[in-house]
Design an enzyme around this catalytic site. Structure first.
Site: not given
Length: 430
Positions: A107, A207, A136, A131, A134
């Site tokens: 991130k 994020k 988990g 994916e 942000v």
């Protein structure tokens, strides 16, 4: 049908998440092959300390030469899980130049240098999937990029850091102070030995930058995100929120301006009503509330961190990247066509909860009210309590610009009758 030659995967980093990715690739090898159309082979694992035990990973796969691994010429997909800016950036670019697609959970790198990474992937006709960067295991970025591609997203409001949510939840449920709650989070493994990235909001801000960029088709960098942490939150703040029927959460908020011509991205503690869906998010869980023009209000909830949950998101991206390798297709590219300006925090409009320590004597309330009025901040409710010449004055405002509220607070501090501004907190979700 599954083709004979396997797709080869290089894994960079074999820590909490990386070790679970490797384990699940082996445990679910047959299912992955059936879903992709080819077997997936772990071709190498780059680590800093090769002497550490690596579970079921064959010793001959372990290397300290990460660059040599990603550039050896036969790697189809590189999974980057080492984090940080360097050497991750160099290795990802090397992977693209060698013809590999990349799956990453980085991130910080995406928020700071995502535009260059997307451009490098585009140049080499490779995929960049992220994916796991942000929230988990929560499927969030793919729905934003794909499922809502035909809609207009107006607001993304979420709890995207499990450590801070755990701390605030403990303060709420047990009455503990910040230090006690942090100590418990550390003991349970929710907080790092150095929790700065979490408790000061850096993790959530990165994020937020990623979420805003996808939601609004606009390039948003980490530097564009207003950031405040939770280190100044006190038990008194939690109690004050409870008296209002609210709770305190560290929120990432990305939204369009009323006229739709600009966006804002911010991370800070805020009071939200107990009736709001995010108020019930407990422990180290994450949840993100999306408001779209046609789809309406959507909520995504689940474990936002941890080895196995995050590995689930990584493997989902791996499947997508491998399918594209087989078909010659490409996944979603960066969408920044809107190029909306990112407004400063001062232009954000919201409500505020202001707690003042004041002299307990007639006229103080009126004096403070005049300061609010002078800066164009309208008061909604006031609560005052006093004893032995000292008083606590709590003011909840109507919606006002952040800059106006900041000027109001500075003016209040200069009053002789105000001993101090105990806290100022935004009120969201109403």
């Amino acid at each position: 049908m599954v083709r004979t030659r396997p797709l080869k995967v290089a894994l960079l980093g074999c820590g909490v998440v990386g070790s679970q990715v490797a384990r699940l690739m082996t445990a679910h090898a047959d299912d992955l092959a059936a879903r992709i159309g080819a077997r997936v082979e772990l071709a190498g694992v780059a680590v800093r300390r090769p002497d550490r035990a690596r579970g079921d990973i064959a010793p001959e796969l372990v290397t300290t030469d990460a660059e040599g691994l990603v550039t050896r010429g036969d790697i189809d997909v590189v999974i980057e899980l080492i984090g940080g800016i360097e050497p991750a950036r160099t290795l990802i670019n090397a992977a693209f130049e060698s013809g590999a697609s990349v799956v990453t959970a980085n991130k910080a790198l995406l928020a700071g240098d995502g535009t260059a990474l997307h451009a490098a992937a585009e140049k080499q006709a490779a995929d960049l999937y992220f994916e796991a960067s942000v929230a988990g295991a929560i499927p969030l970025l793919r729905p934003l990029r794909e499922s809502l591609a035909g809609d207009r997203v107006d607001r993304v409001l979420g709890i995207v850091n499990g450590t801070t949510n755990f701390i605030l939840d403990r303060m709420e449920s047990s009455g503990a102070g910040y230090g006690e709650a942090l100590a418990e989070a550390t003991a349970l493994g929710y907080a790092e030995a150095d929790p700065t990235a979490d408790v000061e909001g850096f993790d959530a801000a990165a994020k937020a930058a990623i979420l805003a960029g996808i939601a609004f088709h606009t390039r948003v960098r980490l530097d564009d995100v207003h950031r405040e942490g939770i280190t100044e939150i006190t038990a008194a703040d939690i109690a004050g929120a409870r008296q209002m029927g609210h709770t305190v959460k560290l929120l990432a908020i990305c939204e369009r301006a009323g006229d739709g011509r600009s966006v804002t991205a911010r991370v800070h503690p805020a009071m939200i009503p107990l009736s709001h869906p995010l108020a019930g998010v407990r422990e180290a869980y994450n949840a993100v509330f999306v408001e779209a023009e046609a789809a309406g209000r959507l909520m995504f909830y689940g474990p936002g961190a941890g080895g196995v949950p995050t590995a689930s998101a990584v493997l989902g991206d791996l499947v997508a990247a491998c399918r594209n390798k087989l078909t010659g297709g490409l996944g979603p590219r960066e969408s920044a066509y809107a190029q909306l300006p990112v407004s400063p925090m001062g232009e954000v409009v919201t409500r505020y909860h202001v707690s003042l320590d004041v002299v307990d004597k007639p006229g103080v309330l009126a004096q403070c009210a005049m300061v609010f009025a002078a800066h164009g901040v309208s008061i909604d409710t006031v609560r005052q309590s006093g004893k032995d010449g000292e008083a606590k004055l709590v003011v909840v405002t109507h919606r006002a610009h952040d800059a106006a509220l900041g000027a109001t607070v500075e003016a209040l501090r200069r009053l002789d009758t105000v001993h101090g501004v105990a806290s100022t907190m935004r009120v969201e979700g109403e």
